[in-house]
Design an enzyme around this catalytic site. Sequence first.
Site, PDB file in Angstrom:
ATOM      1  N   GLY A   1     -13.434 -13.619   5.581  1.00  0.00           N
ATOM      2  CA  GLY A   1     -12.692 -12.462   6.071  1.00  0.00           C
ATOM      3  C   GLY A   1     -13.245 -11.753   7.291  1.00  0.00           C
TER       4      GLY A   1
ATOM      5  N   GLU B   1     -18.840  -7.037   6.833  1.00  0.00           N
ATOM      6  CA  GLU B   1     -17.825  -7.409   5.839  1.00  0.00           C
ATOM      7  C   GLU B   1     -16.449  -6.935   6.307  1.00  0.00           C
ATOM      8  OE1 GLU B   1     -16.662  -9.222   3.666  1.00  0.00           O
ATOM      9  OE2 GLU B   1     -17.427  -8.663   1.693  1.00  0.00           O
ATOM     10  N   ASP B   2     -15.410  -7.608   5.855  1.00  0.00           N
ATOM     11  CA  ASP B   2     -14.056  -7.188   6.231  1.00  0.00           C
ATOM     12  C   ASP B   2     -13.625  -5.935   5.479  1.00  0.00           C
ATOM     13  OD1 ASP B   2     -13.922  -8.519   3.783  1.00  0.00           O
ATOM     14  OD2 ASP B   2     -12.211  -9.777   4.322  1.00  0.00           O
TER      15      ASP B   2
ATOM     16  N   ASP C   1     -13.890  -2.930  -1.421  1.00  0.00           N
ATOM     17  CA  ASP C   1     -12.838  -2.442  -2.314  1.00  0.00           C
ATOM     18  C   ASP C   1     -13.521  -1.795  -3.526  1.00  0.00           C
ATOM     19  OD1 ASP C   1     -10.539  -2.121  -3.781  1.00  0.00           O
ATOM     20  OD2 ASP C   1     -10.034  -4.232  -3.940  1.00  0.00           O
TER      21      ASP C   1
ATOM     22  N   LYS D   1     -12.155   1.238   0.972  1.00  0.00           N
ATOM     23  CA  LYS D   1     -11.179   1.938   0.112  1.00  0.00           C
ATOM     24  C   LYS D   1     -11.972   2.875  -0.795  1.00  0.00           C
ATOM     25  CE  LYS D   1      -7.818  -1.869  -0.241  1.00  0.00           C
ATOM     26  NZ  LYS D   1      -7.311  -2.931  -1.147  1.00  0.00           N
TER      27      LYS D   1
ATOM     28  N   PHE E   1      -3.090  -2.915  -0.786  1.00  0.00           N
ATOM     29  CA  PHE E   1      -3.458  -4.238  -0.289  1.00  0.00           C
ATOM     30  C   PHE E   1      -3.102  -4.378   1.198  1.00  0.00           C
ATOM     31  CE2 PHE E   1      -3.001  -8.808   0.308  1.00  0.00           C
ATOM     32  CZ  PHE E   1      -4.178  -9.256  -0.262  1.00  0.00           C
ATOM     33  N   VAL E   2      -4.057  -4.897   1.984  1.00  0.00           N
ATOM     34  CA  VAL E   2      -3.828  -5.080   3.423  1.00  0.00           C
ATOM     35  C   VAL E   2      -4.094  -6.531   3.847  1.00  0.00           C
ATOM     36  CG1 VAL E   2      -4.290  -2.685   4.127  1.00  0.00           C
ATOM     37  CG2 VAL E   2      -6.199  -4.273   3.890  1.00  0.00           C
TER      38      VAL E   2
ATOM     39  N   ARG F   1      -4.554 -14.308   8.299  1.00  0.00           N
ATOM     40  CA  ARG F   1      -5.846 -13.957   8.905  1.00  0.00           C
ATOM     41  C   ARG F   1      -5.771 -13.864  10.426  1.00  0.00           C
ATOM     42  NH1 ARG F   1      -9.806 -14.436   4.911  1.00  0.00           N
ATOM     43  NH2 ARG F   1      -9.559 -16.117   3.404  1.00  0.00           N
TER      44      ARG F   1
END
Length: 175
Positions: free
Chosen positions: A46, A100-101, A104, A132, A153-154, A166
């Site tokens: 990611g 990191e992307d 969560d 988040k 969710f994205v 992606r």
Amino acid sequence: MVTIKDKQFSPFIDAETIQQRLEILGEEITKDFQEKTPILIGILNGSFMFISDLVKHISCPIEVSFIRISSYEGTESTGEVTSIMGLNTDLKDRHVIIVEDIVDTGLSMYRILEELKIMQPSSLSISTLLLKPDALKHPIECRYIGFEIPNKFVVGYGLDYDGLGRNLPEIYQLK
Ligand code: 5GP
């Protein structure tokens, strides 16, 4: 609006806004790590787009590396085990920035931190494109945050839905 498989996503963060924010993060990292030659470790898959744009805004010497984490059900009753694959650099006494992307619940990052701490780096910081806060369940402190977002969710800009999306240059949110 974009459709990926069975789901529809609406525009959330445009490409220009992302790039402007990365410029600021890159400047902060440059300021904090002058003379320290940090190693940025991208978490695949990611983070590939985020890290490749972020490093263009860092103007002190850095190294870049990538790792992948694998989750599987362990044989013990403790359940999920996460292991790190692909790390081929000695991190002892190095300044490490994990890239990191998205954070969560924070579980993945918590496990990554546990594994990397064993290698005795001088410092261990986290840079995440998205956080988040309402979903966070583990005590993770992110030093460089792109955007704090709601618990939805994205996709896009490296983040996928079922392997797709992606390559989108902007971030979309599930409708
Ligand atoms: P955590 O362990 O923090 O709960 O989750 C981290 C991982 O879950 C991320 O690295 C990412 O792969 C996935 N993830 C969590 N939220 C999202 C999201 O909104 N969109 C996408 N595409 N992946 C997510």
